[in-house]
Write an enzyme that holds these catalytic residues in place. Sequence first.
Site, PDB file in Angstrom:
ATOM      1  N   GLY A 180      10.030  -7.297  -2.454  1.00 47.40           N
ATOM      2  CA  GLY A 180       8.889  -6.749  -1.693  1.00 47.40           C
ATOM      3  C   GLY A 180       8.972  -5.243  -1.591  1.00 47.40           C
ATOM      4  O   GLY A 180      10.057  -4.654  -1.590  1.00 47.40           O
ATOM      5  N   GLY A 237       0.875  -1.179   0.000  1.00 51.76           N
ATOM      6  CA  GLY A 237       0.000   0.000   0.000  1.00 51.76           C
ATOM      7  C   GLY A 237       0.907   1.221   0.000  1.00 51.76           C
ATOM      8  O   GLY A 237       1.837   1.310   0.806  1.00 51.76           O
ATOM      9  N   LYS A 238       0.636   2.152  -0.921  1.00 43.73           N
ATOM     10  CA  LYS A 238       1.552   3.289  -1.063  1.00 43.73           C
ATOM     11  C   LYS A 238       1.685   4.093   0.231  1.00 43.73           C
ATOM     12  O   LYS A 238       2.767   4.549   0.586  1.00 43.73           O
ATOM     13  CB  LYS A 238       1.109   4.190  -2.212  1.00 43.73           C
ATOM     14  CG  LYS A 238       1.264   3.492  -3.564  1.00 43.73           C
ATOM     15  CD  LYS A 238       0.961   4.394  -4.714  1.00 43.73           C
ATOM     16  CE  LYS A 238       0.804   3.598  -5.999  1.00 43.73           C
ATOM     17  NZ  LYS A 238       1.988   2.807  -6.373  1.00 43.73           N
ATOM     18  N   ASP A 269      13.775  -6.221  -7.331  1.00 42.14           N
ATOM     19  CA  ASP A 269      12.333  -5.950  -7.392  1.00 42.14           C
ATOM     20  C   ASP A 269      12.135  -4.435  -7.221  1.00 42.14           C
ATOM     21  O   ASP A 269      12.496  -3.883  -6.196  1.00 42.14           O
ATOM     22  CB  ASP A 269      11.641  -6.727  -6.255  1.00 42.14           C
ATOM     23  CG  ASP A 269      10.135  -6.500  -6.192  1.00 42.14           C
ATOM     24  OD1 ASP A 269       9.590  -5.856  -7.107  1.00 42.14           O
ATOM     25  OD2 ASP A 269       9.511  -6.969  -5.214  1.00 42.14           O
ATOM     26  N   GLY A 292       9.314   3.951  -5.781  1.00 47.14           N
ATOM     27  CA  GLY A 292       8.728   5.289  -5.700  1.00 47.14           C
ATOM     28  C   GLY A 292       8.342   5.625  -4.266  1.00 47.14           C
ATOM     29  O   GLY A 292       8.525   6.757  -3.805  1.00 47.14           O
ATOM     30  N   ASP A 293       7.828   4.635  -3.538  1.00 46.88           N
ATOM     31  CA  ASP A 293       7.417   4.885  -2.150  1.00 46.88           C
ATOM     32  C   ASP A 293       8.633   5.168  -1.271  1.00 46.88           C
ATOM     33  O   ASP A 293       8.594   6.047  -0.402  1.00 46.88           O
ATOM     34  CB  ASP A 293       6.632   3.683  -1.606  1.00 46.88           C
ATOM     35  CG  ASP A 293       5.341   3.471  -2.377  1.00 46.88           C
ATOM     36  OD1 ASP A 293       4.787   4.472  -2.874  1.00 46.88           O
ATOM     37  OD2 ASP A 293       4.896   2.316  -2.490  1.00 46.88           O
TER      38      ASP A 293
HETATM   39  P1  ATP Z   1       7.582   2.109  -8.594  1.00 52.26           P
HETATM   40  O1  ATP Z   1       6.186   2.206  -9.139  1.00 52.26           O
HETATM   41  O2  ATP Z   1       8.455   1.072  -9.268  1.00 52.26           O
HETATM   42  O3  ATP Z   1       7.641   2.016  -7.107  1.00 52.26           O
HETATM   43  P2  ATP Z   1       7.718   4.751  -9.634  1.00 52.26           P
HETATM   44  O4  ATP Z   1       7.283   4.386 -11.024  1.00 52.26           O
HETATM   45  O5  ATP Z   1       6.760   5.453  -8.749  1.00 52.26           O
HETATM   46  O6  ATP Z   1       8.319   3.487  -8.905  1.00 52.26           O
HETATM   47  P3  ATP Z   1      10.336   5.529 -10.528  1.00 52.26           P
HETATM   48  O7  ATP Z   1      10.611   6.820 -11.191  1.00 52.26           O
HETATM   49  O8  ATP Z   1      10.376   4.295 -11.365  1.00 52.26           O
HETATM   50  O9  ATP Z   1       8.984   5.706  -9.722  1.00 52.26           O
HETATM   51  O10 ATP Z   1      11.385   5.302  -9.343  1.00 52.26           O
HETATM   52  C1  ATP Z   1      11.403   6.114  -8.188  1.00 52.26           C
HETATM   53  C2  ATP Z   1      12.845   6.296  -7.736  1.00 52.26           C
HETATM   54  O11 ATP Z   1      13.408   5.022  -7.402  1.00 52.26           O
HETATM   55  C3  ATP Z   1      13.767   6.897  -8.798  1.00 52.26           C
HETATM   56  O12 ATP Z   1      13.708   8.303  -8.766  1.00 52.26           O
HETATM   57  C4  ATP Z   1      15.106   6.337  -8.363  1.00 52.26           C
HETATM   58  O13 ATP Z   1      15.654   7.117  -7.323  1.00 52.26           O
HETATM   59  C5  ATP Z   1      14.762   4.947  -7.790  1.00 52.26           C
HETATM   60  N1  ATP Z   1      14.893   3.859  -8.761  1.00 52.26           N
HETATM   61  C6  ATP Z   1      13.909   3.299  -9.491  1.00 52.26           C
HETATM   62  N2  ATP Z   1      14.367   2.302 -10.275  1.00 52.26           N
HETATM   63  C7  ATP Z   1      15.703   2.219 -10.022  1.00 52.26           C
HETATM   64  C8  ATP Z   1      16.773   1.404 -10.530  1.00 52.26           C
HETATM   65  N3  ATP Z   1      16.559   0.451 -11.452  1.00 52.26           N
HETATM   66  N4  ATP Z   1      18.012   1.628 -10.046  1.00 52.26           N
HETATM   67  C9  ATP Z   1      18.261   2.577  -9.117  1.00 52.26           C
HETATM   68  N5  ATP Z   1      17.304   3.388  -8.616  1.00 52.26           N
HETATM   69  C10 ATP Z   1      16.039   3.217  -9.053  1.00 52.26           C
HETATM   70  O1  RIB Z   2       3.864   1.433  -4.844  1.00 53.58           O
HETATM   71  C1  RIB Z   2       3.795   0.060  -4.595  1.00 53.58           C
HETATM   72  C2  RIB Z   2       2.487  -0.264  -3.949  1.00 53.58           C
HETATM   73  O2  RIB Z   2       1.447   0.017  -4.847  1.00 53.58           O
HETATM   74  C3  RIB Z   2       2.326  -1.716  -3.580  1.00 53.58           C
HETATM   75  O3  RIB Z   2       2.793  -2.020  -2.293  1.00 53.58           O
HETATM   76  C4  RIB Z   2       0.846  -1.969  -3.761  1.00 53.58           C
HETATM   77  O4  RIB Z   2       0.164  -2.205  -2.572  1.00 53.58           O
HETATM   78  C5  RIB Z   2       0.304  -0.735  -4.500  1.00 53.58           C
HETATM   79  O5  RIB Z   2      -0.457   0.053  -3.672  1.00 53.58           O
END
Ligand code: ATP
Ligand code: RIB
Length: 295
Positions: free
Chosen positions: A274, A37-38, A233, A238-239
């Site tokens: 995870g 959960g975000k 993974d 992003g979180d």
């Molecule tokens: P997700 O949905 O996968 O949790 P997101 O799509 O919200 O992420 P991203 O821009 O993909 O956001 O990633 C958020 C941050 O995580 C990036 O700004 C970076 O700091 C880090 N990050 C993501 N992927 C990688 C990677 N492959 N290697 C190193 N850092 C990463």
């Molecule tokens: O950002 C990752 C999260 O998005 C997961 O933990 C899932 O629960 C969804 O809310």
Amino acid sequence: MITVIGSVNMDIVVQTDNFPIQGETVLGQLFTTVPGGKGANQAVAAARLGSKVQMVASVGTDSFGKELVENLEKNAVNANGVIISDGTATGIANILLSEGDNRIIVVPGANHALTLEHIEKMKETIRQSKFVMMQLEIPIPVIEYSLKLCSELNIPVLLNPAPAGGFQKEFMDYIAYLTPNETECEVIFGLDVEAVLEKYPNKLIVTLGSEGARYFDGEKHVIVEGFKTDVVDTTGAGDTFNGALAHALAQGLDLESAVQYANAAASLSVEKFGAQGGMPAHDDVKKRLEGASKS
Ligand code: ATP
Ligand code: RIB
């Protein structure tokens, strides 16, 4: 203290070699359930780094709800603001992992039972917060109400507009920091990223996956590079970025240093399985930052 008003989900994760196409059945290698959960993820990320964190959320009366509240407490997140809503199941996320990426379906369940009345009840906690952090996995009227309340109380809000669908541009007037990824930024503001960054200097921070993150500082575009690492993974990257950014800003770091700190924390999080599995402690982030400055 950082207050997170957001979602709590159980992540139901299946790993497979290939994503099935429509109508196809494939075999997988792993099935597991892990906390997610975000909202909860961002709360845990900030708490692991050393922030005092208060969670405001809603779970169901089922066993997932109980497990998820216990998980927040185990991670030193104050869960007194998590209500148990009758008649709804705890939120879940169905996560498919394959080909180094993920596909996620969220069923909000009890997250959508969060009410304006509950936010009002948490007003004193919100008043004592250094930051309020939100995402878009709870009802949009609750977001709107919380934004206005925070503005009235003069509490800065960091909003991570994910999933982007419910975002309304008027929210920008009430937000200190908005942190979409590139796709979310495009959904909300359209294709011209540079122009939109220039419209919101030091306020709009766009994450760029492994490339890091960018913003406009009022004079120039700033790209804060990501940290190269071996990915296990990316769920929760992003979180972790958002939790770490709020933590760093609450500690008084300037925006560029805070984004760099958040990149380092998020790069550590993708090395483990995870959403919450790889979220680092402050010392781990410090080591990564020191390692980068030496190389
Ligand atoms: P997700 O949905 O996968 O949790 P997101 O799509 O919200 O992420 P991203 O821009 O993909 O956001 O990633 C958020 C941050 O995580 C990036 O700004 C970076 O700091 C880090 N990050 C993501 N992927 C990688 C990677 N492959 N290697 C190193 N850092 C990463
Ligand atoms: O950002 C990752 C999260 O998005 C997961 O933990 C899932 O629960 C969804 O809310």
